[in-house]
Design an enzyme around this catalytic site. Structure first.
Site, mmCIF file in Angstrom:
data_model
loop_
_atom_site.group_PDB
_atom_site.id
_atom_site.type_symbol
_atom_site.label_atom_id
_atom_site.label_comp_id
_atom_site.label_asym_id
_atom_site.label_seq_id
_atom_site.Cartn_x
_atom_site.Cartn_y
_atom_site.Cartn_z
ATOM 1 C CG HIS A 1 52.585 -93.318 4.051
ATOM 2 N ND1 HIS A 1 53.690 -94.036 3.628
ATOM 3 C CD2 HIS A 1 51.505 -93.928 3.501
ATOM 4 C CE1 HIS A 1 53.287 -95.054 2.873
ATOM 5 N NE2 HIS A 1 51.973 -94.997 2.782
ATOM 6 C CD GLU B 1 50.752 -96.162 6.111
ATOM 7 O OE1 GLU B 1 51.740 -96.682 5.552
ATOM 8 O OE2 GLU B 1 49.616 -96.641 6.053
ATOM 9 C CG ASP C 1 46.881 -85.295 -14.943
ATOM 10 O OD1 ASP C 1 46.397 -85.106 -16.063
ATOM 11 O OD2 ASP C 1 47.221 -84.365 -14.173
HETATM 12 N N1 DTR Z 1 48.026 -99.294 4.441
HETATM 13 C C1 DTR Z 1 48.436 -98.726 3.154
HETATM 14 C C2 DTR Z 1 47.800 -99.428 1.986
HETATM 15 C C3 DTR Z 1 46.346 -99.434 2.030
HETATM 16 C C4 DTR Z 1 45.592 -100.538 2.135
HETATM 17 N N2 DTR Z 1 44.276 -100.177 2.114
HETATM 18 C C5 DTR Z 1 44.200 -98.837 2.006
HETATM 19 C C6 DTR Z 1 43.097 -97.996 1.955
HETATM 20 C C7 DTR Z 1 43.298 -96.636 1.865
HETATM 21 C C8 DTR Z 1 44.596 -96.142 1.825
HETATM 22 C C9 DTR Z 1 45.719 -96.998 1.871
HETATM 23 C C10 DTR Z 1 45.469 -98.337 1.967
HETATM 24 C C11 DTR Z 1 49.913 -98.831 3.018
HETATM 25 O O1 DTR Z 1 50.407 -99.940 2.802
HETATM 26 O O2 DTR Z 1 50.558 -97.779 3.099
HETATM 27 ZN ZN ZN Z 2 52.303 -99.599 2.279
HETATM 28 ZN ZN ZN Z 3 50.761 -96.343 1.894
HETATM 29 CA CA CA Z 4 46.538 -82.191 -14.066
#
Ligand code: DTR
Ligand code: ZN
Ligand code: ZN
Ligand code: CA
Length: 315
Positions: free
Chosen positions: A123, A169, A300
């Site tokens: 996102h 998102e 990285d």
């Molecule tokens: N919802 C996402 C942050 C997030 C929280 N737990 C996870 C697990 C896997 C990927 C992302 C996340 C955000 O705040 O964009």
């Molecule tokens: Zn977030």
């Molecule tokens: Zn996020």
């Molecule tokens: Ca690299």
């Protein structure tokens, strides 16, 4: 090239000698199995240059890159321009959420079998309270640099490659869900894998692998064991990022994550370093989520793991 009689005789003698020595058939180059094309190293400097641009965009647009604000559209225009210049076929998908216009960016790499599509996405929007450099400039920059690496290599995989940057998102997976819901039914089953990258440069990083599709999970784990970095299964995310709409539609999904507001344990410090009792990302959804809020080693490693999986799953 036509060999002379004497040259042909010499070649036959060489093959016969080899067979005597090896006791087996001599596999010539034509019969040798095709060696998998190795993924290139993704240059950290390239990924960080995108983060610098996204930071500048946020700074010039009220301090954020949130859905429906100028900073988001400027972020999308930046990413799109890079991809257009690299030979991608780009599509901007527009939608409305919370009374504001949102955009997804989808980039197709020409070629490959379009009945088997490997997708990598992230996102592009931030929350309104900050520039969102780790969340989720990190994923967006890594996916962009991997897409540019495909172009630099003029990679021609068996399967079709598609990259995506989702809008809104943070409002509840709005952009990715809009995309999945508007896929023609047949197109859903043509996506053989969707790889999600949301927060992959956390300042106090963990190395978490999604455990949704076993084959994708195995591919990421292969990469990390190859560089001697232990991983854990991602447990925070079910339903919490853009892989969720794809999973609900029956698409095999996977991804990587370095942690958000949960705190790192002493046991995790023993395997990964960093600070126990401190959040993986202390600036999660905060104004301090700037370019200073990135761990370069984590960014990285995850960028290279991204490229490894894209190459492995598409060849
Ligand atoms: N919802 C996402 C942050 C997030 C929280 N737990 C996870 C697990 C896997 C990927 C992302 C996340 C955000 O705040 O964009
Ligand atoms: Zn977030
Ligand atoms: Zn996020
Ligand atoms: Ca690299």
């Amino acid at each position: 090239m036509k060999l002379s009689v004497s040259a042909r005789a010499a070649a036959a003698a060489a093959v016969a000698t080899t067979m005597l020595l090896t006791g087996g058939a001599v596999a010539d180059a034509a019969s040798a199995p095709a060696r998998p094309v190795a993924a290139p190293d993704i240059p950290l400097a390239g990924v960080k240059a995108h983060l610098t641009q996204l930071q500048s965009i946020a700074t010039a647009n009220g301090g954020n890159r949130a859905h429906g604000r100028a900073g988001y559209k400027a972020s999308l225009d930046y990413v799109k321009a890079k991809l257009d210049a690299a030979g991608y076929t780009t599509t901007v998908q527009q939608f409305t959420s919370s009374g504001r216009t949102g955009y997804n960016l989808v980039a197709d790499w020409p070629g490959g079998d379009t009945s088997q599509v490997v997708m990598a996405g992230s996102h592009l929007d931030s929350v309104t309270s900050g520039p969102g450099i780790n969340d989720n400039g990190s994923g967006s920059a890594a996916v962009l640099e991997a897409a540019l690496a495909v172009s630099r290599a003029q990679y021609k995989p068996t399967k079709h490659l598609r990259f995506a940057w989702w809008g809104a998102e943070e409002l509840g997976l709005v952009g990715s869900r809009y995309y999945v819901n508007r896929l023609a039914t047949g197109d859903r089953s043509r996506i053989s894998a969707y790889l999600n990258f949301d927060m992959i440069g956390s300042a106090n990083p963990g190395y978490f692998v999604y455990d949704d599709d076993p084959a994708i999970e195995k591919t990421f784990k292969e990469y990390f064991s190859g560089i001697g970095v232990p991983t854990e299964i991602e447990t925070e995310g079910d339903g919490r990022s853009d892989h969720a709409p794809f999973k609900s539609a029956g698409v095999p999904v996977g991804g990587l994550f370095t942690g958000a507001s949960r705190t790192k344990t002493a046991a995790q410090v023993a395997k990964w370093g960093g600070t126990a009792g401190q959040a993986f990302d202390r600036c999660y959804h905060s104004s301090c989520d700037t370019t200073a809020n990135i761990n370069d080693t984590a960014l990285d490693r995850n960028s290279d793991a991204l490229a490894y999986a894209v190459w492995e799953l598409s060849e």
